[in-house]
Design a protein around this motif. Sequence first.
Motif, mmCIF file in Angstrom:
data_model
loop_
_atom_site.group_PDB
_atom_site.id
_atom_site.type_symbol
_atom_site.label_atom_id
_atom_site.label_comp_id
_atom_site.label_asym_id
_atom_site.label_seq_id
_atom_site.Cartn_x
_atom_site.Cartn_y
_atom_site.Cartn_z
ATOM 1 N N ASN A 115 0.830 -1.205 0.000
ATOM 2 C CA ASN A 115 0.000 0.000 0.000
ATOM 3 C C ASN A 115 0.864 1.255 0.000
ATOM 4 O O ASN A 115 0.545 2.253 -0.670
ATOM 5 C CB ASN A 115 -0.923 -0.003 1.224
ATOM 6 N N GLU A 116 1.969 1.202 0.753
ATOM 7 C CA GLU A 116 2.882 2.352 0.770
ATOM 8 C C GLU A 116 3.491 2.577 -0.608
ATOM 9 O O GLU A 116 3.580 3.720 -1.088
ATOM 10 C CB GLU A 116 3.981 2.101 1.809
ATOM 11 N N PHE A 117 3.915 1.503 -1.266
ATOM 12 C CA PHE A 117 4.469 1.631 -2.625
ATOM 13 C C PHE A 117 3.424 2.191 -3.587
ATOM 14 O O PHE A 117 3.748 3.003 -4.463
ATOM 15 C CB PHE A 117 4.955 0.270 -3.123
ATOM 16 N N ASP A 118 2.176 1.763 -3.405
ATOM 17 C CA ASP A 118 1.106 2.246 -4.291
ATOM 18 C C ASP A 118 0.864 3.731 -4.061
ATOM 19 O O ASP A 118 0.659 4.494 -5.024
ATOM 20 C CB ASP A 118 -0.164 1.442 -4.020
ATOM 21 N N ARG A 119 0.882 4.161 -2.788
ATOM 22 C CA ARG A 119 0.689 5.589 -2.497
ATOM 23 C C ARG A 119 1.826 6.428 -3.064
ATOM 24 O O ARG A 119 1.599 7.562 -3.528
ATOM 25 C CB ARG A 119 0.594 5.811 -0.982
ATOM 26 N N LYS A 120 3.037 5.903 -3.025
ATOM 27 C CA LYS A 120 4.181 6.649 -3.547
ATOM 28 C C LYS A 120 4.273 6.615 -5.068
ATOM 29 O O LYS A 120 5.113 7.321 -5.642
ATOM 30 C CB LYS A 120 5.469 6.093 -2.944
ATOM 31 N N GLY A 121 3.455 5.791 -5.715
ATOM 32 C CA GLY A 121 3.437 5.767 -7.167
ATOM 33 C C GLY A 121 4.418 4.813 -7.793
ATOM 34 O O GLY A 121 4.721 4.938 -8.986
ATOM 35 N N TYR A 122 4.919 3.846 -7.028
ATOM 36 C CA TYR A 122 5.882 2.904 -7.584
ATOM 37 C C TYR A 122 5.256 2.085 -8.711
ATOM 38 O O TYR A 122 5.874 1.865 -9.763
ATOM 39 C CB TYR A 122 6.389 1.963 -6.488
ATOM 40 N N PHE A 123 4.028 1.596 -8.471
ATOM 41 C CA PHE A 123 3.389 0.744 -9.470
ATOM 42 C C PHE A 123 3.046 1.546 -10.728
ATOM 43 O O PHE A 123 3.160 1.027 -11.851
ATOM 44 C CB PHE A 123 2.136 0.102 -8.888
ATOM 45 N N GLU A 124 2.619 2.788 -10.545
ATOM 46 C CA GLU A 124 2.351 3.636 -11.705
ATOM 47 C C GLU A 124 3.625 3.882 -12.496
ATOM 48 O O GLU A 124 3.621 3.886 -13.740
ATOM 49 C CB GLU A 124 1.759 4.969 -11.235
ATOM 50 N N PHE A 125 4.735 4.068 -11.754
ATOM 51 C CA PHE A 125 6.018 4.255 -12.424
ATOM 52 C C PHE A 125 6.405 3.020 -13.233
ATOM 53 O O PHE A 125 6.890 3.119 -14.362
ATOM 54 C CB PHE A 125 7.096 4.568 -11.380
ATOM 55 N N LEU A 126 6.184 1.843 -12.657
ATOM 56 C CA LEU A 126 6.512 0.609 -13.374
ATOM 57 C C LEU A 126 5.643 0.455 -14.621
ATOM 58 O O LEU A 126 6.126 0.015 -15.672
ATOM 59 C CB LEU A 126 6.333 -0.590 -12.446
ATOM 60 N N ARG A 127 4.365 0.806 -14.500
ATOM 61 C CA ARG A 127 3.497 0.706 -15.675
ATOM 62 C C ARG A 127 3.947 1.654 -16.785
ATOM 63 O O ARG A 127 4.018 1.270 -17.956
ATOM 64 C CB ARG A 127 2.052 1.011 -15.273
ATOM 65 N N GLU A 128 4.261 2.892 -16.413
ATOM 66 C CA GLU A 128 4.723 3.845 -17.415
ATOM 67 C C GLU A 128 6.073 3.438 -17.979
ATOM 68 O O GLU A 128 6.348 3.643 -19.172
ATOM 69 C CB GLU A 128 4.801 5.250 -16.807
ATOM 70 N N SER A 129 6.933 2.858 -17.134
ATOM 71 C CA SER A 129 8.220 2.372 -17.633
ATOM 72 C C SER A 129 8.011 1.267 -18.655
ATOM 73 O O SER A 129 8.731 1.193 -19.666
ATOM 74 C CB SER A 129 9.075 1.852 -16.470
ATOM 75 N N GLY A 130 7.017 0.423 -18.410
ATOM 76 C CA GLY A 130 6.708 -0.610 -19.390
ATOM 77 C C GLY A 130 6.232 -0.027 -20.710
ATOM 78 O O GLY A 130 6.603 -0.523 -21.787
ATOM 79 N N ASN A 131 5.439 1.046 -20.633
ATOM 80 C CA ASN A 131 4.994 1.701 -21.868
ATOM 81 C C ASN A 131 6.167 2.317 -22.626
ATOM 82 O O ASN A 131 6.237 2.233 -23.856
ATOM 83 C CB ASN A 131 3.960 2.782 -21.535
ATOM 84 N N VAL A 132 7.085 2.937 -21.871
ATOM 85 C CA VAL A 132 8.265 3.525 -22.510
ATOM 86 C C VAL A 132 9.111 2.449 -23.167
ATOM 87 O O VAL A 132 9.583 2.604 -24.304
ATOM 88 C CB VAL A 132 9.096 4.319 -21.473
ATOM 89 N N LEU A 133 9.306 1.340 -22.451
ATOM 90 C CA LEU A 133 10.102 0.250 -23.012
ATOM 91 C C LEU A 133 9.428 -0.334 -24.249
ATOM 92 O O LEU A 133 10.103 -0.642 -25.239
ATOM 93 C CB LEU A 133 10.308 -0.832 -21.951
ATOM 94 N N ASP A 134 8.115 -0.461 -24.203
ATOM 95 C CA ASP A 134 7.396 -0.989 -25.357
ATOM 96 C C ASP A 134 7.532 -0.057 -26.562
ATOM 97 O O ASP A 134 7.747 -0.515 -27.696
ATOM 98 C CB ASP A 134 5.921 -1.177 -24.987
#
Length: 224
Positions: A115-134
């Motif tokens: 939950n702390e990682f989600d609040r800090k935006g870690y998962f959103e960062f990983l999703r956007e990083s995946g889009n950038v990599l794609d």
Amino acid sequence: MDDKALQVQISELNAKVDLLLEHVNEQRLKTNQLEDLVSDISIVGKDVYDTAVVELENRQVELDPEQLKGMGLRVLRNMGNFRDLLITFESMADLVKDVTPIVNETIMDFTDKLNEFDRKGYFEFLRESGNVLDKFITEVSADDLKQLAENIDPMLDMLKALGRPEVMQGMKNATQALSETSSQKVPEVSVFRMIRELNKPEMKKALGFIVTLMKNFSTNNPNS
């Protein structure tokens, strides 16, 4: 012996006889109860046996007495193993009871950390990083990567140069100056005013920096 003492002995003897008779009666009742219990168990056992025989016959199951005897002997021989197995199960049950609170606490801590990682935006960062990599994989071809590999040495030299404190400070000053200039209203400058501005010390220093920069660029450019 007088009559009084004799009467006392007779009374004591009668009391003992009564106790003996009561004990005998209790034993007789227990014996009768035990006989009744054995009789009831025999009846129930016979019914169970008859039912089992009928059920086995209906299912066409044949029991070999020798096999049953061998199984019984094996069970008796392995009573110690069964006891050890039960002790092991008890130990495992105790272990589960001791470990369960620790596991629950670990799961709660792990959930809180997610939950702390989600609040800090870690998962959103990983999703956007995946889009950038794609997008990078889609847009960059194998030839582009080959050219990048062939020119990796100049790029590394450039990165090393950018890492120097004076270069970083110069880029920061240039960026800040560009930002401030863009936000200001730039006045129109006549030729005479430009000449006066060029005579100022800071402008002379800026011109000297530009001339030196161009000279170094021409020196380091093998195609010039």
